[in-house]
Design a protein around this motif. Structure first.
Motif, PDB file in Angstrom:
ATOM      1  N   ARG A  82     -15.609 -11.822  -6.436  1.00 20.43           N
ATOM      2  CA  ARG A  82     -14.879 -10.597  -6.741  1.00 20.43           C
ATOM      3  C   ARG A  82     -14.365 -10.660  -8.171  1.00 20.43           C
ATOM      4  O   ARG A  82     -13.783 -11.658  -8.595  1.00 20.43           O
ATOM      5  CB  ARG A  82     -13.720 -10.428  -5.766  1.00 20.43           C
ATOM      6  N   SER A  86      -7.912  -4.437  -9.396  1.00 19.96           N
ATOM      7  CA  SER A  86      -6.647  -4.572  -8.679  1.00 19.96           C
ATOM      8  C   SER A  86      -6.878  -4.583  -7.177  1.00 19.96           C
ATOM      9  O   SER A  86      -7.958  -4.223  -6.691  1.00 19.96           O
ATOM     10  CB  SER A  86      -5.713  -3.409  -9.036  1.00 19.96           C
ATOM     11  N   LYS A  87      -5.853  -4.986  -6.451  1.00 26.09           N
ATOM     12  CA  LYS A  87      -5.900  -4.946  -4.994  1.00 26.09           C
ATOM     13  C   LYS A  87      -5.049  -3.785  -4.484  1.00 26.09           C
ATOM     14  O   LYS A  87      -4.035  -3.423  -5.071  1.00 26.09           O
ATOM     15  CB  LYS A  87      -5.411  -6.269  -4.404  1.00 26.09           C
ATOM     16  N   ASN A  89      -2.455  -1.547  -2.551  1.00 25.82           N
ATOM     17  CA  ASN A  89      -1.102  -1.788  -2.056  1.00 25.82           C
ATOM     18  C   ASN A  89      -0.585  -0.545  -1.322  1.00 25.82           C
ATOM     19  O   ASN A  89      -1.265   0.486  -1.255  1.00 25.82           O
ATOM     20  CB  ASN A  89      -0.157  -2.187  -3.198  1.00 25.82           C
ATOM     21  N   SER A  99     -13.694  -3.665   3.207  1.00 27.90           N
ATOM     22  CA  SER A  99     -12.782  -2.616   2.744  1.00 27.90           C
ATOM     23  C   SER A  99     -11.674  -2.381   3.769  1.00 27.90           C
ATOM     24  O   SER A  99     -11.908  -2.413   4.983  1.00 27.90           O
ATOM     25  CB  SER A  99     -13.557  -1.316   2.512  1.00 27.90           C
ATOM     26  N   LEU A 125      -8.893   0.202  -9.404  1.00 33.38           N
ATOM     27  CA  LEU A 125      -9.326  -0.065  -8.039  1.00 33.38           C
ATOM     28  C   LEU A 125     -10.827   0.222  -7.931  1.00 33.38           C
ATOM     29  O   LEU A 125     -11.295   1.274  -8.352  1.00 33.38           O
ATOM     30  CB  LEU A 125      -8.566   0.826  -7.041  1.00 33.38           C
ATOM     31  N   ASP A 133     -13.714  -5.561  -1.212  1.00 31.77           N
ATOM     32  CA  ASP A 133     -12.683  -4.716  -0.598  1.00 31.77           C
ATOM     33  C   ASP A 133     -12.552  -3.374  -1.313  1.00 31.77           C
ATOM     34  O   ASP A 133     -11.459  -2.818  -1.420  1.00 31.77           O
ATOM     35  CB  ASP A 133     -11.339  -5.444  -0.611  1.00 31.77           C
ATOM     36  N   GLU A 134     -13.676  -2.840  -1.800  1.00 33.94           N
ATOM     37  CA  GLU A 134     -13.641  -1.562  -2.499  1.00 33.94           C
ATOM     38  C   GLU A 134     -13.105  -0.447  -1.600  1.00 33.94           C
ATOM     39  O   GLU A 134     -13.243  -0.490  -0.374  1.00 33.94           O
ATOM     40  CB  GLU A 134     -15.039  -1.160  -2.975  1.00 33.94           C
TER      41      GLU A 134
END
Length: 373
Positions: free
Chosen positions: A90, A95-96, A98, A136, A160, A180-181
Motif C-alpha cells: 500500500r 490517507s486512511k 476516518n 475496502s 484517499l 482499502d480504497e
C-alpha cells in the motif's frame, strides 16, 4: 505492441498556414516524452513496487518495463511492454479513512447510501471470478453527477484512494480494490435521460444495466450496438470505461465508433461535459476517446450518449461444423463476401469447449451429434 515507429511530417505549414512541428522538434518531443516516462518508472519502483522473493501479485505495467527509445532514420522505435512480478504494498502517501470522512459522505449521500456493513461489502470487494479480493471498509452509492463530484473532490483533498465500480462483472479484477480504497458504485445512477427516435441517439446515466437499455430500445424499435454475456448485470458506464467489444463488433464496431459523448468527473471533482448528441461533429478535440477504455484511471464516467441502430426485421443463426481452424477462417471470409454488412457476429468453439458445455450444463445437447468432437 512490442515495436512502434513514429515518422513526423516534414512540412512546415498547411494550406491555411498553420505551423507544424519540424522533424527535429518532433524527435525532441518524443525523446522528452521518453525521459518523462523513465522518471515515472523510477517513481513507481520507489513508491509502489518492492521486489521480493515471494510473489504476491503478478501484473502488467508498461511504465515499469519501459526500456527506452532508439532513433533510427526519420522515426523513433522503442520497446515498452512486458510483465513483472513483485511484492505490492500500500502506498503510504494515501490517507486512511476516518470517522470524519464517513460523516462527510453521509452528509452528501445520506446514511443509507454509505455502506460500512462487512457482509454487504464482501460482494463489492470480490471480483466475479473470486480470484481477487480487496479490503475496502466503505462503499458509496451516489445518485447524481454532483454527488460524484463532491465525493472525488473530498477524496482528492484528503488523498484517499478511490476505485470506481459498475456491475463488477469484469474478469481481470479491475473493478475491485487492491487494498482499502473507497468504492464508488454507480449502480444508483440508472436513468435513461432521453432518446431521439429520428437519430437513434440514446442518453443515459452510467449505472444503467445493459439489458435494461436493450429492453427499452426494443420497445422503441431499436437495438444496442453492444451485446454481452454479462448484459444482465454489467453497466453501460463500465462497458464504456473498458471499451467492451461484445458479440456485435463485426457489424457495429467498437464503442469508440458508437459512443457520441460522455460526461465524466475528474479526480479533483471537476465535471467534464462532453455529452454530445451530434453524430457529425468536427469541432476541436474529441476528448471522449480518452475515457473510452481508460478503466476509470482518468475519471469516472457518469453519463453516456450512444448511437443505436434500428431493430433488424429478422435475425438468423447458423451453427456449422468445421474440421479445423483453417476451415473456420475460410468460412469467415466466405461469410463476409456473401453476407456483407448484414453479418452481425461470427464466433467459434472447439471440441473441448463443446464437451465442457455438454458435461457441465444440464439438458444441453450437441446440435451436431454426427460430428466427432
Amino acid at each position: 505492441m512490442a515495436d512502434s515507429s513514429y515518422a513526423p511530417s516534414t512540412h512546415s505549414s498547411t494550406a491555411e498556414g498553420t505551423h507544424l512541428f519540424s522533424l527535429q522538434q518532433c524527435r525532441l518531443l518524443v525523446l522528452l516524452r521518453g525521459q518523462v516516462l523513465m522518471n515515472n518508472c523510477k517513481l513507481l519502483q520507489r513508491d509502489n513496487i518492492v521486489r521480493g522473493d515471494h510473489e504476491v501479485l503478478s501484473f502488467f505495467n508498461p511504465l515499469r518495463i519501459f526500456v527506452g527509445t532508439k532513433q533510427r532514420g526519420v522515426g523513433i522505435q522503442h520497446k515498452c511492454y512486458g510483465s513483472v512480478a513483485g511484492l505490492v504494498q500500500r502506498n503510504p502517501r494515501f490517507s486512511k479513512l476516518n470517522d470524519d470522512d464517513v460523516r462527510y459522505f453521509e452528509g452528501i449521500l445520506g446514511a443509507k447510501n454509505v455502506i460500512q456493513d462487512e457482509d454487504r461489502l464482501v460482494t463489492s470487494n470480490t471480483d466475479w471470478m473470486h480470484k481477487y479480493k480487496g479490503s475496502s471498509k466503505l462503499l458509496l452509492q451516489p445518485s447524481t453527477t454532483d454527488q460524484v463530484s463532491q465525493i472525488l473532490k473530498h477524496c482528492n483533498s484528503r488523498c484517499l484512494a478511490v476505485v470506481p465500480q459498475g456491475g463488477n462483472t469484469g474478469l481481470v479484477g479491475g473493478s475491485v480494490p487492491v487494498f482499502d480504497e473507497v468504492i464508488v458504485s454507480l449502480s444508483s445512477m440508472n436513468k435513461v435521460i432521453s432518446f431521439d427516435k429520428v437519430s437513434g441517439i440514446l442518453v443515459c446515466e452510467a449505472g444503467c444495466i445493459l439489458e435494461n437499455i436493450m429492453s427499452f430500445l426494443d420497445h422503441e424499435g431499436f437495438i444496442m450496438p453492444l451485446d454481452l454475456g454479462a448484459k444482465g448485470s454489467c453497466q453501460i458506464g463500465g462497458n464504456v470505461s473498458t471499451n467492451a467489444g461484445g458479440l456485435r463488433l463485426v457489424r457495429y464496431g467498437s464503442l469508440h465508433g458508437n459512443v457520441l459523448g460522455v460526461e465524466a468527473v475528474l479526480a479533483n471533482g471537476t465535471v467534464l461535459d462532453m455529452l454530445k448528441i451530434l453524430r457529425k461533429d468536427n469541432t476541436g478535440y474529441d476528448l471522449k476517446h480518452l475515457f473510452i477504455g481508460s478503466e476509470g484511471s482518468l475519471g469516472i464516467v457518469t453519463k453516456v450518449s450512444i448511437l443505436t441502430p434500428p431493430k433488424l426485421s429478422s435475425v438468423n443463426v447458423a451453427f456449422l461444423a468445421c474440421k479445423d481452424y483453417s476451415s473456420c477462417q475460410k468460412l469467415l471470409q466466405e461469410a463476409k463476401r456473401k453476407l456483407g454488412e448484414i453479418l452481425s457476429a461470427f464466433e467459434f468453439l472447439d471440441g473441448q469447449a463443446m464437451n465442457l458445455v455438454l458435461n457441465q450444463l444440464e439438458g444441453a445437447r450437441n446440435p451436431l451429434p454426427t460430428v466427432v468432437a
